[in-house]
Structures are given as C-alpha cells and as structure tokens.
Design a protein around this motif. Structure first.
Motif, PDB file in Angstrom:
ATOM      1  N   ILE A 153       1.897  -0.004   9.200  1.00 52.11           N
ATOM      2  CA  ILE A 153       0.566  -0.074   8.787  1.00 52.11           C
ATOM      3  C   ILE A 153       0.291   0.308   7.521  1.00 52.11           C
ATOM      4  CG2 ILE A 153      -1.890   0.784   9.231  1.00 52.11           C
ATOM      5  CD1 ILE A 153      -0.529   1.115  12.187  1.00 52.11           C
ATOM      6  N   SER A 154      -0.422  -0.197   6.378  1.00 51.82           N
ATOM      7  CA  SER A 154      -0.749   0.087   5.343  1.00 51.82           C
ATOM      8  C   SER A 154      -2.237  -0.211   5.155  1.00 51.82           C
ATOM      9  CB  SER A 154      -0.001  -0.423   4.316  1.00 51.82           C
ATOM     10  OG  SER A 154      -0.499  -0.324   3.155  1.00 51.82           O
ATOM     11  N   SER A 155      -3.186   0.687   4.687  1.00 58.42           N
ATOM     12  CA  SER A 155      -4.708   0.407   4.430  1.00 58.42           C
ATOM     13  C   SER A 155      -4.561  -0.654   2.944  1.00 58.42           C
ATOM     14  CB  SER A 155      -5.470   1.767   3.924  1.00 58.42           C
ATOM     15  OG  SER A 155      -4.889   2.296   3.045  1.00 58.42           O
ATOM     16  N   SER A 156      -3.808  -0.354   2.217  1.00 60.22           N
ATOM     17  CA  SER A 156      -3.709  -0.866   0.845  1.00 60.22           C
ATOM     18  C   SER A 156      -2.944  -2.429   0.904  1.00 60.22           C
ATOM     19  CB  SER A 156      -3.294  -0.235  -0.201  1.00 60.22           C
ATOM     20  OG  SER A 156      -2.023   0.405   0.198  1.00 60.22           O
ATOM     21  N   SER A 157      -2.112  -2.491   1.945  1.00 62.42           N
ATOM     22  CA  SER A 157      -1.235  -3.813   1.622  1.00 62.42           C
ATOM     23  C   SER A 157      -1.241  -4.709   3.111  1.00 62.42           C
ATOM     24  CB  SER A 157      -0.064  -3.340   1.338  1.00 62.42           C
ATOM     25  OG  SER A 157      -0.087  -2.645   0.008  1.00 62.42           O
ATOM     26  N   ALA A 158      -2.298  -4.400   3.932  1.00 55.56           N
ATOM     27  CA  ALA A 158      -2.203  -5.374   4.986  1.00 55.56           C
ATOM     28  C   ALA A 158      -2.199  -6.792   5.018  1.00 55.56           C
ATOM     29  CB  ALA A 158      -3.722  -4.953   5.657  1.00 55.56           C
ATOM     30  N   GLY A 159      -1.154  -7.381   5.764  1.00 60.41           N
ATOM     31  CA  GLY A 159      -1.098  -8.596   5.370  1.00 60.41           C
ATOM     32  C   GLY A 159       0.212  -8.875   4.894  1.00 60.41           C
ATOM     33  N   VAL A 160       0.460  -8.264   3.903  1.00 61.97           N
ATOM     34  CA  VAL A 160       1.791  -8.395   2.943  1.00 61.97           C
ATOM     35  C   VAL A 160       3.097  -8.071   3.983  1.00 61.97           C
ATOM     36  CG1 VAL A 160       2.979  -7.688   1.104  1.00 61.97           C
ATOM     37  CG2 VAL A 160       0.699  -7.382   1.039  1.00 61.97           C
ATOM     38  N   PRO A 161       4.256  -8.856   3.639  1.00 62.21           N
ATOM     39  CA  PRO A 161       5.457  -8.677   4.409  1.00 62.21           C
ATOM     40  C   PRO A 161       5.990  -7.061   3.698  1.00 62.21           C
ATOM     41  CG  PRO A 161       5.446 -10.820   3.704  1.00 62.21           C
ATOM     42  CD  PRO A 161       4.198 -10.177   3.081  1.00 62.21           C
ATOM     43  N   ILE A 162       6.442  -6.163   4.785  1.00 55.98           N
ATOM     44  CA  ILE A 162       6.901  -4.853   4.357  1.00 55.98           C
ATOM     45  C   ILE A 162       8.143  -5.212   3.247  1.00 55.98           C
ATOM     46  CG2 ILE A 162       8.346  -4.445   6.064  1.00 55.98           C
ATOM     47  CD1 ILE A 162       7.180  -1.438   5.742  1.00 55.98           C
ATOM     48  N   GLU A 163       8.957  -6.128   3.463  1.00 56.36           N
ATOM     49  CA  GLU A 163      10.099  -6.273   2.763  1.00 56.36           C
ATOM     50  C   GLU A 163       9.663  -6.676   1.108  1.00 56.36           C
ATOM     51  OE1 GLU A 163       9.500  -8.027   5.099  1.00 56.36           O
ATOM     52  OE2 GLU A 163       9.993 -10.121   4.874  1.00 56.36           O
ATOM     53  N   GLU A 164       8.729  -7.071   0.966  1.00 55.01           N
ATOM     54  CA  GLU A 164       8.198  -7.538  -0.380  1.00 55.01           C
ATOM     55  C   GLU A 164       8.100  -6.152  -1.367  1.00 55.01           C
ATOM     56  OE1 GLU A 164       4.659  -9.677  -1.260  1.00 55.01           O
ATOM     57  OE2 GLU A 164       5.260 -11.442  -0.076  1.00 55.01           O
ATOM     58  N   GLY A 165       7.690  -5.133  -0.748  1.00 55.56           N
ATOM     59  CA  GLY A 165       7.426  -3.816  -1.676  1.00 55.56           C
ATOM     60  C   GLY A 165       8.621  -3.066  -1.488  1.00 55.56           C
ATOM     61  N   PHE A 166       9.404  -3.231  -0.289  1.00 55.81           N
ATOM     62  CA  PHE A 166      10.758  -2.538   0.149  1.00 55.81           C
ATOM     63  C   PHE A 166      11.850  -3.576   0.286  1.00 55.81           C
ATOM     64  CE2 PHE A 166       7.488   0.701   0.816  1.00 55.81           C
ATOM     65  CZ  PHE A 166       7.884   1.762   0.137  1.00 55.81           C
ATOM     66  N   PRO A 167      12.538  -4.132  -0.631  1.00 55.82           N
ATOM     67  CA  PRO A 167      13.352  -5.370  -0.459  1.00 55.82           C
ATOM     68  C   PRO A 167      14.439  -4.827   0.102  1.00 55.82           C
ATOM     69  CG  PRO A 167      12.732  -5.331  -2.722  1.00 55.82           C
ATOM     70  CD  PRO A 167      12.069  -4.059  -2.249  1.00 55.82           C
ATOM     71  N   HIS A 168      14.830  -3.391   0.195  1.00 53.27           N
ATOM     72  CA  HIS A 168      16.001  -2.797   0.831  1.00 53.27           C
ATOM     73  C   HIS A 168      15.944  -3.075   2.364  1.00 53.27           C
ATOM     74  CE1 HIS A 168      13.428   0.522   1.457  1.00 53.27           C
ATOM     75  NE2 HIS A 168      14.017   0.655   2.544  1.00 53.27           N
ATOM     76  N   LEU A 169      14.773  -3.398   2.932  1.00 50.34           N
ATOM     77  CA  LEU A 169      14.354  -3.544   4.328  1.00 50.34           C
ATOM     78  C   LEU A 169      14.872  -4.934   4.688  1.00 50.34           C
ATOM     79  CD1 LEU A 169      11.384  -1.446   4.989  1.00 50.34           C
ATOM     80  CD2 LEU A 169      13.617  -0.956   5.512  1.00 50.34           C
ATOM     81  N   THR A 170      14.973  -5.761   3.973  1.00 50.37           N
ATOM     82  CA  THR A 170      15.365  -7.187   4.094  1.00 50.37           C
ATOM     83  C   THR A 170      16.199  -7.241   5.318  1.00 50.37           C
ATOM     84  OG1 THR A 170      14.921  -7.945   1.673  1.00 50.37           O
ATOM     85  CG2 THR A 170      16.157  -9.387   3.299  1.00 50.37           C
ATOM     86  N   GLY A 171      15.987  -8.431   6.273  1.00 51.69           N
ATOM     87  CA  GLY A 171      17.107  -8.342   7.213  1.00 51.69           C
ATOM     88  C   GLY A 171      17.134  -7.463   8.361  1.00 51.69           C
ATOM     89  N   ILE A 172      16.340  -6.288   8.038  1.00 50.93           N
ATOM     90  CA  ILE A 172      16.488  -5.060   8.953  1.00 50.93           C
ATOM     91  C   ILE A 172      14.904  -4.875   9.711  1.00 50.93           C
ATOM     92  CG2 ILE A 172      16.404  -2.492   8.881  1.00 50.93           C
ATOM     93  CD1 ILE A 172      18.268  -2.843   6.562  1.00 50.93           C
ATOM     94  N   ILE A 173      13.898  -4.778   9.051  1.00 52.22           N
ATOM     95  CA  ILE A 173      12.835  -5.071   9.653  1.00 52.22           C
ATOM     96  C   ILE A 173      11.706  -5.674   8.626  1.00 52.22           C
ATOM     97  CG2 ILE A 173      12.066  -2.782   8.526  1.00 52.22           C
ATOM     98  CD1 ILE A 173      10.015  -2.467  11.001  1.00 52.22           C
TER      99      ILE A 173
END
Lengths: 349, 349, 349, 349
Positions: free
Chosen positions: B36-56
């Motif tokens: 959950i993020s108040s500022s980035s709702a709707g954005v895939p989390i791996e966009e801001g944190f590419p290290h999570l690609t394929g993980i979450i």
C-alpha cells in the motif's frame, strides 16, 4: 629576487608527504629540492603518484642527513613513528631546521611516550627542545626556533575545540569525553586488512578505545591549559571516507552558558587566526566543509536539560591535521605571513 | 496445510516498507496480500523497485482501512510520522492487528510527543494501548496483543546497549552520553539536499544535537528501567554509508567492573535471545557485521583511568531498527518462534 | 528424515568462501561440515569474520583431501588460481564431488591457460572432465556429474548478456566490445595498494585492458555458441563499491531489431530460468538491483543511427558471479530444485 | 597596480558556480564582484555553502543584466539549460563578455538543439557567434572574442581523447564507441531520487543510452575534425563518487599503430598545452589523479588481436569539465597566460 627556502620532505611516498608536495607547490617562498623515501629511493615520484605528472618529476632520494644538509634548509619529516627519533637529531646537528610530523617528539615525558607508543623514546634533550606546534595556541613559541613537533590529527581538532572553554573555566576538566571520527587516510598508505576497501566501505567501526597514542598528547596540553591534571575519555572511529576528522566533544558546564556565549568566547580567543572558523548559533560544521583546506571549523550545542555542552570540531586530517599545519608552523618559524602556501578554499562538493 | 497470516504493508514505497517485503518473502507463516502506498496507488511496485521483479509483482493499493480489513489479518504501518496517528485507530477498529513503525505511539505522554514531534499527538487511549516492542526487554508483553509500537532505530541500538548495566546499577543514570551514528537510509527515501549524494559522500556531519525525537523515547525507557528520571545527552551523525547504526555510549561506573564483568552481565541478561550478540573482551562490533540481518551486537571498553565504561552497540537500522524487529514483534504477538522470517546471515562484505 | 549432503569449503577465509557459508545457511539439503583454510587452520572462523558469531562457530580445518573425504560429500574449492590445479584431482580421486570456483579448470586448452594465467595448467584429463557451469546455458550438462568448473564473475555477466543474440545471429561476432565494471570485492580479501580504501574511494580506474584472464573464457564460450572463432575487446574497471558487476556490451546488429525484439528473444531463451530477469523496453538494470542475490538482470538499447545494440547485464559478483552460481550448480548436479538455498531477495537499498 | 577584471557568476548556488568561486579565489587578475542566483537572491552565499565562510561572504544578487553590466566586465553563466538562451543575448547587448557553461550555445544547428534538448533553441545569430571553447583544440579562436560556449563535461574528456587520432586518420570514423562514466556531481545540486545517496551508493547504473544531449556536441566536433559526418555510440553511467569522468573509447584502427605510436602522436598534438597529460605506455589514468585540477589525462591500449585501440581519458567534471575550462577560456580570451588561476595540483588521495 629573493632566493627561496629549500625544503626536503622525508616520507614523500606517504599521504602526509605527498600532501606537503601539493601544498608547497603554491608557496611563494619555498622550493622543494628533495623528495625522500627510504623504501623507494631512485624511483621517479610520479610513478607511484601519477597525479604529480608534469608538476614535480624527480627521483626519490634516500635518507641521508648530510645530503639533506647540502640540498635543503628545512626538512619535513613525515615518517612512521620511531624513525624520526633517530633521524631528527642528525638533521638538527647538521644545521637543518625541522618540522617533524611523526609524533615522536610531542610528549615531553619519555616514559609516557614508551608506554603509549611501545617504542624507545627519543633522547630527553630533544623532547624538551621540540616546540609543540599547535599554531593557534602556541604560535608565538614557534617564532625563530629550528625544531617544531607538529601536532597529531586528532589532537589538533580536539584541542582547538576544547582549549578556549577549558581556559575560561567554563567546563569541568574531569568531565571531558571525546568521540572522534576519522577518514581512512589517517591510517596511512600502508596496506592492511584494516584499510581494505571492502572492509571499510559501507562500514563504521570503533578502534583503540581509550588506547590511542593521541590520548597523552591531548591530556598533556589540556593539563597545561587547566593548570591541573586532566584525564579524558577518548574513542576513535573509522568513517568510510578518505579525508576528514570530526571530534564530537562533551563536557559538563561550570556555570550557565549559551551557544552564543561559547561562540563569542571562541571568536575572541581565535581573533586574528584565519584558520579557525567559529560557526553561528544552531550550526555545527561537517567535515567536507574544510576538505582540502587548512581550516578548523567549530560549532556548539549547549543543553540546559543536562548542563552539558557539545562541541563539534572538524579538520582535514591531512591538511590542518598534518601537512597544512606543518607549513603554517614553517611560516611562524620564519616570521612569514601565516597563510603563505595555504590559501586553499575547501573543495566542495 | 495451515493457512498463512495475511499481511498488508502501508508505506511500501519507503525503505522500511520495502525491507518488510524482502524479509517476509522468507517467512513461513506469512503471506503479503497487499502493498500500500498513498502516493503511488495503481503503480506496479516493481516499477519503483526493479529489484522486486519476478519476486513480488503487484499494483500498489491505496490507503483504505476497510479494504485492508478484507484482505489482511495484520497491517505493518511504515508511514511518516503523523499519518499513523489517524490511521491506526481505524485499523484497530476494523479488527486488524497492527505493528506500527512510524513512531507515533512510542511515547506514553501526548504532551511530550507534541513537544518533540511538532504534530498533534494520537489519542491517549492508543498511546496507552500500544505495547512498546523492544523485543529483548519487553518481549513478554507482546504475546497475544493486537497493537505493537515498534521502537525507533537509534533507541533500539542505544537501549539494548544500556539497559542491562543500568538495571544492574553499574552506571550512573545522570552520566549517560550517547554519540550515535547512522547510515543515510535512516532518513528515508524522500528527496532533499540532506540526502543528496554529493553532499553526503566523503562527508561526516552531526545533526539535531539534543533535539532528536528519539531522545524522549530513550529517556522514557531508561527511566522505566532505573525507576527514576533519566536524562541523556544525545548526538546523531550521518555516516556516508547506506545502512547501519552505531551507538557509542559513555557512562560513569558505579563500583569497579571490568570488560569481562560487563560481558558476563550482558550475556546473562540476553540469554536465550538470539538477536543480541555480546562480543568477547577487547573487541567491539562494526556496523557491517550485522548488515542485512536482525542482530544487535554489543561490545565494551572499561577505563580504570576515568572510571567510565564505553559501550558500542550496532544494528542494521532498516532491519533490527525497523522491519526486522517489526517481524520479530509479530512472531512474539503470535506466539511463534522468534526467529521466523529473520534467519538472515549478515551480508559481508 | 533425509540426511543432508555434507559440504566442505576450501578457502573459507576469502570472500567467495564466506559467501558460500552465508548462502548455505539457508539451504535445506546441505550442511557445512568443514570450513577450510590453508593459512588459518586452527583459528575459529568467527575471529576473522565476527559477523558469523552465533551462526557458524568452528575452527578452520587445514587442507587435507583424506580428511575432507571423511567429513564431506562435496567440496567447494574457492581457492586462488593455481591451488585447485593440484587439489582437485586429489579430491576427485577420493570420491568427492567438486565445484571449483578458482578458474583453473575453465579453459579446455592448457596452453591457452598458461598464456593467460601464467601458471602451469592442470592435467588435460581434468580440463576435459570439468563441466563449465554456466547454469542457464549449459545447465543440462551438470546433471549427475561430479565435477563442475564454476564460471568467472565477468564471464557470467557477459555471456548471459551476449549468448541469445549471438546464437540467434543477430549480432556480428567480430564486432563485440565489452566494457565491464566491478566492485572491489572481486579482487579478493588479500591486501594490496590496489584495494587500499584511500586509493579506491572517490576514484574510478581501468585495469588489465585486453589482458584479463577472463578473455579466453569468454571467447571459448562465444566461439562454441557461434560455431566459429570469436575475438572480443574487453576492458575491466574498478568501481568504488564493494559488490556488483556491470557489463556494458556493444555489437553491430545483423538485420534490424528493436529493443522489443531483443526482449522477446531473451525472455524466450531464458524461459523457465528463474535467475535471469530481462527488463522491459527503455529500462536497463543497475547493480544494486541484484545485490546479495543470485539474479542476472539484462536490458537493451538499440540504436538505428549506428546499427548497434547496447546490452547491459548486471550481477552480484560474489553471488551469481561465484558462490551463488556454485550452489546453483550443486543443485543441478544433484537434480534438486535449482533455487534451493538461493531464495534471496536483493538487498535494497 | 593594474585593476582586476570584474567577474559575475550566474548560478552561484550550483556546483559549477561554486567551483568558479573556488578557482577564481587564486586568479591574480580577476575579482568576483557579484554572485548571482535566481532562486536565492538576498541570501548570504555562505549560508548554503558554509565552506566559503571567511573566504567570500556576500549576499547573492538577483539576475539582472543591467546590474551585471554595472558591476562586472565578464559574466560566467552556469545556469540550467534554457536559461542562458534568453539571458546571454541581454548580457552581450549590455557590452559584457560571456563564458556560458549552460550548453545552450554549443550546437550550431538550432533544429538539432531542439531535438536533443527539448527546449526552443537560442536565436541562430548567437549560435553562430558563440566560439566553442575546447581550449586545446580551438584555443586560437578564443583570443579577443567576447562570447565563449564552454564545452560539456563528457565532450571535453571524449573529444580530447579522440581528436588527435581521428585527425591523423588512425581510427575508423564509423567505429567509435564511447563508454563514459561520471561522478554524481555532474547531475547538479538539484534534489531527485536519481541523486539520492541511498540509491547511488554501492550502485552502478547506466542512463540515457544513445539519448544524451552531449552526443550531437561530440558528433559536431568529430565531424568538423574528420571532414565527414561522424556518428558515435555513446553510453553514460553514474559512478558512486562525487567528482570525475572517465571516457573509455573504442575504435577500429586504420593501419597498424602501437601504444607508443599513439603516445607520440598525442604528445606532439598537445605540445605546449599544459593541461593535457599523456601517460606512458602500459598505463592508463584514473579519475582521482586529476581530482580538483584542470588536467585531462589520457592513456592507450592497442590490441593487435582485434585491430582496435582503447583510449582512456579522465577529467574532473567540475574543473576541466566546467569551471576550470571556463577560466582557461577566459585566459585565452584575454590573451593571458593559460594557467592563471588554474595552478591546482590534483588532490590525492
């Protein structure tokens, strides 16, 4: 045209030595006539230090007091502890002026030296003869002498931060705690696991707690200022950066004093001393604000809740903590303007 | 097969939130059901944190207590100070368990909160209801509760380093000085000149001297332990590194105690607590030795000359100082093994 | 309950060895039964690596093939180049499985080995017997074998970035230029001026241009893939950071291909391979996005102006470039799930 | 005594501006009479830059061409791209000399400017009037002019490394690949996630591959030198350090040339130019070897296996890549000694 003072640098392949070379390039009254290294004699200095290419290119000389006497008027001895003990008496006997950066002649008591340095002490004659060159405190003693013992890096930052308050009787002499932090260049250019990049980077560590050889140096001066034995708690830390020292110092206040009081006291004490800068209220200095320069910057935070003052003092350990103060001492010895060869604005960022 | 506890993370785009995600990946009894993020709702989390690609890989949800109640059993609130004040009561009302990492519920006295945090305090009911989750000290209080206030990063390192000695009456309560140093991640992911690379790198700076909001948190606990008001001197510094906190602590000793005495005292105090490691005599820990892990390592140097002890305590500020201890608190709340999801060996080098 | 595979690690006091220890802590089918060091036998491992306190505490064993055969089923040899040449044949003769991280058995041609490594080559029998363990390319060859030669760090990042395009005939084999950058841990834990903090920090340097011993390793594999001799231009640089490798690779394209084409090609090639992540169009990976993990992340930029493609590939040099891939190879040898013991989310920030 | 040239600096709160202040402190023929900032007018400059305390203490002025004309003879415009487009014509109209560091006047073709910079281009009259101040190549054109466009940081390192070989016809114009790396100060002092310490530290990343606005600047000059259109492949990377640029450049050789040949060619080309230093065979420069100074150091590695040459060129991006070259251009404009105000030995370590 006036001829220049000829300077030799022993230990030119260490960080202190190479910084003397950098700074002396811009000194209008000094020329370097010999760069000396016991380990690399015969090697062009720019081989080990390519940044000097085209600036100073000469072969390193060996350590020979007679040759130095022929080539130079003054010798900076930026040697490991123990080496100057034997070399400096020879240099003085040969009629040379000496600014010693090694630490061998800072303590007046040979027994104390041996306790902390774990080497045999220099002859007492030389311990007494050496003028301790903390410029902003003992600068007057430097005029005209031929032998200065240049202060240590931690003591310089620490003492400049404590002396005015201690002398004024504003802090309790038995309450002083010094939490000091240094960049890695303070450990020199020698290789060891302690200075291995992968061990230091993204790491912060304490070392030699209450065991650092700069403790007796600090206490000797504070005792001199206070007129009674001062004992300090002193911790050193390694910061993952190359240059810079911060001493964060804590002391119980005698009487009530505000930050503004401290600022006024210190500015008065250091009036006319260009290389100590006392910050405005609410602001303490950071190490990068003096990087590459001879400044010592000081700031304060007083705390009515605890009755303590926190004093923050920063220097560039290789400049004000070594090569820069050595040149400042030379200037004082010679009766020159204190700032010659030291007009470097801090490199920021 | 047992179903997993469903966890939501508010503040998933901050460093505390993203570290919760990293650690919870290996927790055998928890599954993340909402980031959950108040500022980035709707954005895939791996966009801001590419290290999570394929993980979450999931879209960030907005902040909505009812939705959380539907999707999750427990919420970690890794929010900026002030946000949790309003959000946590809604979550509790919706029947959710909460581990709050924001700091809003650490102080029991709302007036003190407002003095140090400069925000309106949460309702007193929630300040009293929150269990202060310093696991190795108050761990028993966590069992079965639904609301934990996770300790601050500086307080965790500091309190774990001071409590056994203070409780034993070995140190003078009015003599405590804390010189703390933190990596830059402690300042969060928000952009500012303070965390600009070129301003931090090759720099060491002090900030908020005697003004940090973690001071009343530390004093509240120390006062609880000592049974009388304790006031501390507390300085924070920024180290040019990303992760890690070191608290170097000074106190006058009551009675005579050696390093070995302290080691024995602390090992006894922390017996059965896997995440505090007390070093052998003569050794103090460095921050990298706990990096990426939930450990708090502690070492000592006593000084007969001054009658003081120096205590060095290190943690990874994002793990033991935030996300790791939050998970440890979850484990204690649930009555699970304390180490679930926390079996990370420090990453060295 | 199934008994675990017993593993010994030779070179446990180096960064590769200590990383094997970190990763194997979470491997469900392996237990470490011996940590071995030729230089520090008899010393508890946590003395040199205090981060392992309470995690693995045992004395380092000496290098003895018979003892290893008694204590272990598999040996990881994370030794300096030249040591494995002699040791591995003994280990194989004793019936042990071996994953060699030293580089001694990567080249099939002993003469080429001697040209680039400046040591005598291992016996040809062992060069031929060793399976080159680039998991995502040659993983099938690992199943059931007893001897894997683990790829070098630079070759791993480079080859995974080049092979799908080369195999598809999309890039000109004679046009390949590899500009590689590594964190300092790649140079190992040995002390030297090259890894001295003050020489590396705030510095960026190139080294061994066209002379690095990983060149023939890269060319051997590319030649195998292309079916004709491939020669590359290869530069290595040292980055002031501890972990991470980036290979920035340039090649002339055969035919016209967009970034999207490359992404599709690579995702197809690496389908089912969890440790290669191909980024979306317009995005290339940074080293921190794989730090502490076994991932290799790859991104592309094609340039219609020049007809070239730029391929960016990053790994953690100690994980995917050494210990992580070694464990991945173990899993493949044993027919286990490829991900066992490797489920580490990158540590960010 | 000769009166000094009066200089104003627009953009004094950026890194380029503050570096101009540092360097001009030691310039014997220039005095700073106005430091200007659109955003901070009225604020003492030492508030934002405490390292300037006691060195230059004055309030920042607003941006006003008429005031500048009254106070100054020359203006350095160290402004963000787009600002100089409008400001410089006003300054020239007011009779001021201008050295522009913004990049707005480097391209001769306004359409190309708009394509790469995404702003409206300056009026063509000014694009043509601006002299591109790459001192060691076009220095003669600077004498006596009133308007210099100072080269970009990447182009400076790159062009000085390529031009002698390209002019001599030793490299294939269509084969040039430039792999460039920069310290973070090149991104300026503005805050963003891109320059957040925790995102940069222990990280290495590529950005703007084939899209950097310095590409047309490099190609314009190379085309001028080659006499035919040159197109390059150009990648930029961010290094976790503050200062320094390295361009690692690759090109196919025309004819056979050794490293010694290249060294001789370049030394001849740069004879009499004190700020380009060509290294001896087998040695390439590192960025720290020029840090804080105006040098550009260049080294070579030729490769008979591939027929390519690798050229390594390093500068301090804020000195030779911005403020230093701007002062060098001033010296050339005025017919002064090229080295005035630039006699800084690199700061090492």
């Amino acid at each position: 045209m006036e001829s220049k003072l000829r300077a030799a640098i022993v230990g030119s392949t260490g960080y202190g030595g190479v910084e003397l070379i950098r700074l002396l390039q811009s000194h209008p009254k000094v020329e370097i006539t010999s760069v000396i290294s016991s380990s690399s004699a015969g090697v062009p200095i720019e081989e080990g230090f390519p940044h000097l290419t085209g600036i100073i290119e000469r072969e390193l000389d060996g350590v020979d007091a007679q040759e130095m006497a022929e080539r130079a008027d003054i010798v900076f001895t930026a040697t490991p502890s123990g080496v100057s003990t034997k070399l400096v008496p020879q240099l003085l006997a040969a009629g040379l002026k000496v600014v010693d950066l090694s630490g061998d002649f800072r303590l007046k008591d040979g027994a104390e030296y041996e306790q902390w340095y774990k080497h045999p002490a220099p002859a007492d004659e030389y311990l007494q003869r050496a003028v301790y060159g903390l410029c902003e405190v003992y600068g007057e003693r430097a005029a005209g002498v031929d032998f200065i013992s240049n202060p240590g890096c931690y003591p310089t930052a620490t003492l400049l931060g404590l002396i005015p308050a201690l002398e004024a009787g504003w802090i309790k002499p038995d309450s002083i705690i010094i939490d000091a932090k240094s960049g890695v260049s303070g450990a020199g250019r020698g290789t060891s696991l302690m200075v291995h990049y992968s061990e230091i980077n993204e790491n912060f560590k304490a070392y030699k707690i209450n065991k650092h050889q700069h403790i007796p140096e600090i206490e000797q001066v504070l005792t001199d200022i206070a007129g009674a034995k001062v004992t300090v708690t002193f911790t050193t830390h390694l910061v993952p950066m190359t240059r810079g020292i911060m001493s964060t110092m804590y002391a119980g206040m005698l009487g009530q004093h505000t930050e503004e009081d401290f600022i006024e006291l210190y500015r008065k004490y250091y009036a006319g001393r260009p290389y100590v800068r006392v910050r405005n209220a609410g602001i303490v200095p950071a190490t990068k604000e003096v990087s590459g320069s001879n400044y010592c910057d000081i700031g304060f935070a007083t705390d009515a809740r605890t009755g303590r003052v926190t004093i923050v003092s920063v220097i560039d350990n290789i400049v004000k903590g070594a090569a820069g103060q050595a040149i400042q001492n030379l200037n004082l010895m010679m009766g020159w303007e204190e700032t010659l060869g030291l007009g470097y604005t801090p490199v920021y960022p």
